[in-house]
Write a protein that holds these residues in place. Sequence first.
Motif, short mmCIF file in Angstrom:
data_model
loop_
_atom_site.label_atom_id
_atom_site.label_comp_id
_atom_site.label_asym_id
_atom_site.label_seq_id
_atom_site.Cartn_x
_atom_site.Cartn_y
_atom_site.Cartn_z
N ILE A 1 6.30 4.05 -3.71
CA ILE A 1 6.86 3.33 -4.85
C ILE A 1 6.19 1.96 -5.02
O ILE A 1 6.23 1.38 -6.10
N ALA B 1 4.78 6.29 -7.36
CA ALA B 1 5.90 7.02 -7.98
C ALA B 1 7.14 6.86 -7.12
O ALA B 1 7.05 6.52 -5.93
N ALA C 1 10.88 7.54 4.98
CA ALA C 1 11.51 6.52 4.14
C ALA C 1 11.68 5.22 4.91
O ALA C 1 11.71 5.21 6.14
N GLU C 2 11.76 4.17 4.13
CA GLU C 2 11.98 2.81 4.64
C GLU C 2 12.79 2.86 5.93
O GLU C 2 13.91 3.38 5.95
N CYS D 1 6.51 8.92 1.33
CA CYS D 1 6.59 7.47 1.54
C CYS D 1 5.35 7.12 2.36
O CYS D 1 5.43 6.91 3.56
N ALA D 2 4.22 7.10 1.71
CA ALA D 2 2.95 7.20 2.44
C ALA D 2 2.39 5.88 2.97
O ALA D 2 1.65 5.87 3.94
N ALA D 3 2.73 4.77 2.33
CA ALA D 3 2.06 3.52 2.66
C ALA D 3 2.64 2.87 3.93
O ALA D 3 3.84 3.01 4.19
N ARG E 1 1.12 -1.49 -1.68
CA ARG E 1 1.10 -0.83 -0.37
C ARG E 1 0.30 0.47 -0.42
O ARG E 1 -0.42 0.81 0.51
N LYS F 1 0.15 7.80 8.95
CA LYS F 1 0.49 9.23 9.03
C LYS F 1 -0.32 10.02 8.01
O LYS F 1 -0.74 11.15 8.28
C1 LIG Z 1 8.25 3.20 6.83
S1 LIG Z 1 7.17 2.95 5.47
C2 LIG Z 1 6.15 4.39 5.52
C3 LIG Z 1 5.07 4.31 6.58
C4 LIG Z 1 3.99 5.34 6.38
N1 LIG Z 1 4.49 6.70 6.37
C5 LIG Z 1 2.88 5.24 7.42
O1 LIG Z 1 2.77 6.11 8.28
O2 LIG Z 1 2.13 4.26 7.37
C6 LIG Z 1 8.23 3.29 4.11
C7 LIG Z 1 7.56 3.33 2.75
O3 LIG Z 1 8.48 3.94 1.85
C8 LIG Z 1 8.24 3.41 0.57
N2 LIG Z 1 9.40 3.74 -0.29
C9 LIG Z 1 10.65 3.23 -0.26
N3 LIG Z 1 11.42 3.81 -1.21
C10 LIG Z 1 10.63 4.73 -1.82
C11 LIG Z 1 10.86 5.65 -2.88
N4 LIG Z 1 12.03 5.75 -3.51
N5 LIG Z 1 9.82 6.45 -3.28
C12 LIG Z 1 8.61 6.36 -2.67
N6 LIG Z 1 8.35 5.49 -1.66
C13 LIG Z 1 9.34 4.69 -1.24
C14 LIG Z 1 8.03 1.93 0.83
O4 LIG Z 1 7.33 1.32 -0.24
C15 LIG Z 1 7.23 1.96 2.14
O5 LIG Z 1 5.84 1.87 1.89
#
Ligand SMILES: C[S@@+](CC[C@H](N)C(=O)[O-])C[C@H]1O[C@@H](n2cnc3c(N)ncnc32)[C@H](O)[C@@H]1O
Length: 322
Positions: free
Chosen positions: A143, A169, A277-278, A118-120, A147, A124
């Motif tokens: 996903i 993805a 995750a979110e 959940c990179a965006a 973002r 991190k």
């Molecule tokens: C808390 S943010 C992550 C922050 C990020 N790790 C950082 O350090 O900037 C949560 C992210 O999880 C993503 N997300 C939510 N459900 C997901 C899924 N099923 N697969 C991949 N990404 C997902 C969201 O789009 C969101 O960008």
Amino acid sequence: MEEEIVPTLPLPEAFLNFLNENGLDSSIYSSTTTNTTPRYIRVKPSEGEAHIPELEAEINCKLDKVDWLPNFYSIPPHIQIASTNSYRQGNVYGMDAASGAAVLALNVVPGDHVLDLCAAPGAKLCMLADLLGSSGSLTGVDIAKHRLAACRTMLQKYSLSDHCRLFVADGTSFSLVPLRVSESGNKSLKSTDALLCEDTMDTYKEWTSKRSWKERKRAQKERNGITSQIVLKSHEPELIFYGRQSGVVGLSKREILQAASGNDLSDAGYDKVLVDAECTHDGSIKHIQKFDQWGWKTLQRRVLDAERTDTLANLQATSASL
Ligand SMILES: C[S@@+](CC[C@H](N)C(=O)[O-])C[C@H]1O[C@@H](n2cnc3c(N)ncnc32)[C@H](O)[C@@H]1O
């Protein structure tokens, strides 16, 4: 006798119970903490501490080193760094110490193949890239395409993109293995001769921000709302960025998108996986304080809602089994 916790904000009962159960002091959510809770920055390790005096002079304030977290400094909450040279030149990031702690806990060592599910928007991811340096590989997945595009911008701003791939993805079903690039530049991806023959005409060239006619056309359609792709709809991962040393150049789309089989995973999977995750911001003090204006029922609905937290727990659980 146990001291009674007196909240200074009318926090909902369910939230107070949660704080109590976890031994957290609810007074940290008082409206006065906004002015005292420090913010944090991270200095790019390759730059050493050379930029600290310049930055301190620009913001007219002394930086406080965080002892337990390498390269992190705390700054008073009212100080803005966005207009400083150090920030503009990509020598410092704004990054919370709690986020840094999560990355530190992964115990990344040079050579690791790391998956950030959940990179965006990528704070991190950048720290992970910094820890790996010019070794191993980093695969970022999110996903939400818009973002994830922010991750690409960050990796490029901080010159950390060489070993990185970014896929739009669903993390709950992502199953692509890392590409292992040996010193001679060969990838250890297991591909059949048939696949190679079929796809040699359509292999990835070095990544460029210039898009092909076909891609521009698709982006235009998306902007017009004809096929809104803001959040992933198809099940196939979409590679939106790859660095020069990521092993992607020279491979075909079919090779890149070969899902891992059970055998591949045991000897060619990822060494470390981060699932951020979110979070719904339920831990952020500043965010909770905003509900004083938005209404505490909204906190109940958005944060404490059981159905939503269940889906988050499921995402964490699925990813943990990767
Ligand atoms: C808390 S943010 C992550 C922050 C990020 N790790 C950082 O350090 O900037 C949560 C992210 O999880 C993503 N997300 C939510 N459900 C997901 C899924 N099923 N697969 C991949 N990404 C997902 C969201 O789009 C969101 O960008």
